[in-house]
Design an enzyme around this catalytic site. Sequence first.
Site, PDB file in Angstrom:
ATOM      1  N   LYS A   1       0.837  -1.336  -0.088  1.00  0.00           N
ATOM      2  CA  LYS A   1      -0.136   0.027   0.108  1.00  0.00           C
ATOM      3  C   LYS A   1       0.884   1.388  -0.126  1.00  0.00           C
ATOM      4  O   LYS A   1       0.418   2.225  -0.616  1.00  0.00           O
ATOM      5  CB  LYS A   1      -1.006   0.094   1.297  1.00  0.00           C
ATOM      6  CG  LYS A   1      -1.955  -1.057   1.044  1.00  0.00           C
ATOM      7  CD  LYS A   1      -3.022  -0.980   2.416  1.00  0.00           C
ATOM      8  CE  LYS A   1      -3.893  -1.988   2.498  1.00  0.00           C
ATOM      9  NZ  LYS A   1      -4.647  -1.984   3.708  1.00  0.00           N
TER      10      LYS A   1
ATOM     11  N   ASP B   1      -9.602   2.557   2.529  1.00  0.00           N
ATOM     12  CA  ASP B   1      -9.691   2.068   3.693  1.00  0.00           C
ATOM     13  C   ASP B   1     -10.396   2.967   4.817  1.00  0.00           C
ATOM     14  O   ASP B   1     -10.907   2.666   5.880  1.00  0.00           O
ATOM     15  CB  ASP B   1      -8.238   1.694   4.215  1.00  0.00           C
ATOM     16  CG  ASP B   1      -7.623   0.499   3.853  1.00  0.00           C
ATOM     17  OD1 ASP B   1      -8.472  -0.475   3.470  1.00  0.00           O
ATOM     18  OD2 ASP B   1      -6.467   0.188   3.661  1.00  0.00           O
TER      19      ASP B   1
HETATM   20  N1  NAP Z   1     -10.245  -4.793   8.472  1.00  0.00           N
HETATM   21  C1  NAP Z   1      -9.478  -4.456   7.237  1.00  0.00           C
HETATM   22  O1  NAP Z   1     -10.338  -4.133   6.381  1.00  0.00           O
HETATM   23  C2  NAP Z   1      -8.159  -4.020   7.395  1.00  0.00           C
HETATM   24  C3  NAP Z   1      -7.328  -3.319   6.595  1.00  0.00           C
HETATM   25  C4  NAP Z   1      -6.032  -2.993   6.720  1.00  0.00           C
HETATM   26  C5  NAP Z   1      -5.345  -3.691   7.698  1.00  0.00           C
HETATM   27  N2  NAP Z   1      -6.132  -4.545   8.615  1.00  0.00           N
HETATM   28  C6  NAP Z   1      -5.204  -5.297   9.555  1.00  0.00           C
HETATM   29  O2  NAP Z   1      -4.437  -4.490  10.254  1.00  0.00           O
HETATM   30  C7  NAP Z   1      -3.300  -4.883  10.822  1.00  0.00           C
HETATM   31  C8  NAP Z   1      -2.234  -3.938  10.561  1.00  0.00           C
HETATM   32  O3  NAP Z   1      -2.121  -3.600   9.100  1.00  0.00           O
HETATM   33  P1  NAP Z   1      -1.054  -2.464   8.481  1.00  0.00           P
HETATM   34  O4  NAP Z   1      -1.229  -2.689   7.077  1.00  0.00           O
HETATM   35  O5  NAP Z   1      -1.175  -1.175   9.337  1.00  0.00           O
HETATM   36  O6  NAP Z   1       0.296  -3.172   8.767  1.00  0.00           O
HETATM   37  P2  NAP Z   1       1.927  -2.364   9.061  1.00  0.00           P
HETATM   38  O7  NAP Z   1       1.887  -1.278   8.353  1.00  0.00           O
HETATM   39  O8  NAP Z   1       2.951  -3.636   9.006  1.00  0.00           O
HETATM   40  O9  NAP Z   1       1.801  -1.963  10.540  1.00  0.00           O
HETATM   41  C9  NAP Z   1       1.765  -2.981  11.698  1.00  0.00           C
HETATM   42  C10 NAP Z   1       1.612  -2.323  13.089  1.00  0.00           C
HETATM   43  O10 NAP Z   1       1.418  -3.335  14.311  1.00  0.00           O
HETATM   44  C11 NAP Z   1       2.473  -2.787  15.126  1.00  0.00           C
HETATM   45  N3  NAP Z   1       2.981  -3.891  15.725  1.00  0.00           N
HETATM   46  C12 NAP Z   1       3.403  -5.102  15.091  1.00  0.00           C
HETATM   47  N4  NAP Z   1       3.938  -6.305  15.952  1.00  0.00           N
HETATM   48  C13 NAP Z   1       3.857  -5.523  17.174  1.00  0.00           C
HETATM   49  C14 NAP Z   1       4.111  -5.865  18.403  1.00  0.00           C
HETATM   50  N5  NAP Z   1       4.698  -7.033  18.732  1.00  0.00           N
HETATM   51  N6  NAP Z   1       3.941  -5.151  19.410  1.00  0.00           N
HETATM   52  C15 NAP Z   1       3.551  -3.811  19.393  1.00  0.00           C
HETATM   53  N7  NAP Z   1       3.097  -3.378  17.996  1.00  0.00           N
HETATM   54  C16 NAP Z   1       3.382  -3.959  17.053  1.00  0.00           C
HETATM   55  C17 NAP Z   1       3.606  -1.940  14.300  1.00  0.00           C
HETATM   56  O11 NAP Z   1       4.303  -1.229  15.210  1.00  0.00           O
HETATM   57  P3  NAP Z   1       5.730  -0.633  14.825  1.00  0.00           P
HETATM   58  O12 NAP Z   1       5.612   0.509  14.020  1.00  0.00           O
HETATM   59  O13 NAP Z   1       6.327  -0.373  16.229  1.00  0.00           O
HETATM   60  O14 NAP Z   1       6.458  -1.722  14.001  1.00  0.00           O
HETATM   61  C18 NAP Z   1       2.531  -1.283  13.346  1.00  0.00           C
HETATM   62  O15 NAP Z   1       1.853  -0.176  14.263  1.00  0.00           O
HETATM   63  C19 NAP Z   1      -2.987  -5.946   9.893  1.00  0.00           C
HETATM   64  O16 NAP Z   1      -3.360  -7.038  10.846  1.00  0.00           O
HETATM   65  C20 NAP Z   1      -4.262  -6.175   8.894  1.00  0.00           C
HETATM   66  O17 NAP Z   1      -4.478  -7.305   8.352  1.00  0.00           O
HETATM   67  C21 NAP Z   1      -7.389  -4.733   8.361  1.00  0.00           C
END
Ligand code: NAP
Length: 286
Positions: free
Chosen positions: A73, A110
């Site tokens: 993205k 989104d």
């Molecule tokens: N419902 C929907 O339509 C929808 C849409 C989009 C995404 N999602 C879901 O949302 C989630 C995040 O997606 P994204 O695109 O934002 O991913 P991303 O850009 O990789 O961001 C991941 C986030 O999770 C945090 N994180 C990961 N592991 C962690 C840990 N062990 N402890 C604390 N924080 C942690 C990261 O923190 P750091 O920055 O510190 O690494 C970051 O803030 C995913 O599960 C995805 O499937 C759902």
Amino acid sequence: MTTFLSGKAKSAGVMGWPIGHSKSPRLHGYWLERYEIDGAYIPLAVNPDKLEVALRSLSVLGFCGVNLTIPHKELAMDIVDHLDPLARRVGAANTIVVRDDGSLEGRNTDVYGFSQNILTGDFMPAKEGFSATVLGAGGAARAVVAALQEMGVQDIRIVNRNQERAKALCETLTGCNSFSVFAWDDTQKAVAGADLLVNATSLGMQGQPPLDIDLTPLSQKAFVTDIVYAPLETSLLAAARARGLQVVDGLGMLLYQAAPAFAAWFGQTPEVTSALRAHVLGDNKP
Ligand SMILES: NC(=O)c1ccc[n+]([C@@H]2O[C@H](COP(=O)([O-])OP(=O)(O)OC[C@H]3O[C@@H](n4cnc5c(N)ncnc54)[C@H](OP(=O)(O)O)[C@@H]3O)[C@@H](O)[C@H]2O)c1
């Protein structure tokens, strides 16, 4: 995919790496069949190194567009020819539309998906002094924060492990809101008295560690939502429900974000219904 495919069928799909977990083919496939559209929606496993060549191939292959999921993205922002103002503001594009001249337009749906999902859960954000705590500062958290801004939420508290990423989010999404950034170890402070709690991290997702936080400091009438939808009932939502708090799961965000993309590609505005939700949830295949 419908059974009505002809030589004139329109094609769209979803690019991600990996892509096997995606529910989007099942979701768009339902609408294609429901509206008897001559079209296909295909899962496309695209290595991030090959994202540019894959996106450029879309017009060559006659695709009308694709969705993008992790990790594409943000990468796509530097590849596409046009960006809608919201995608530019959020810093992430989850929908690509191939224009008639073959150029690529990046959009962000989104933000719409998150708003629609919580609004259908009777969420009422506009009261004075309303505060929201968002866990995470990745691509999805950016969309959540932009949606909260659009709804007029004034006090937005961002909690993230990586502080630089949280600060960068606040800098890009500046507006008339008050932002505060909290370290992960200060989650309890960030949650104190909050009216809304959003998990926008990947914690709690299948295969990831659980999200374990104490919900006691939240406002007694707080609203809790998780954008993780696999599992549907995350431990966060179960804990919130046990406290009698209002809860909305993350599947609706996926369903609602898909609707404007489908309309842009196939020319039909689709409905998000309980039958669609049941169909997407019925996908128990690995
Ligand atoms: N419902 C929907 O339509 C929808 C849409 C989009 C995404 N999602 C879901 O949302 C989630 C995040 O997606 P994204 O695109 O934002 O991913 P991303 O850009 O990789 O961001 C991941 C986030 O999770 C945090 N994180 C990961 N592991 C962690 C840990 N062990 N402890 C604390 N924080 C942690 C990261 O923190 P750091 O920055 O510190 O690494 C970051 O803030 C995913 O599960 C995805 O499937 C759902």
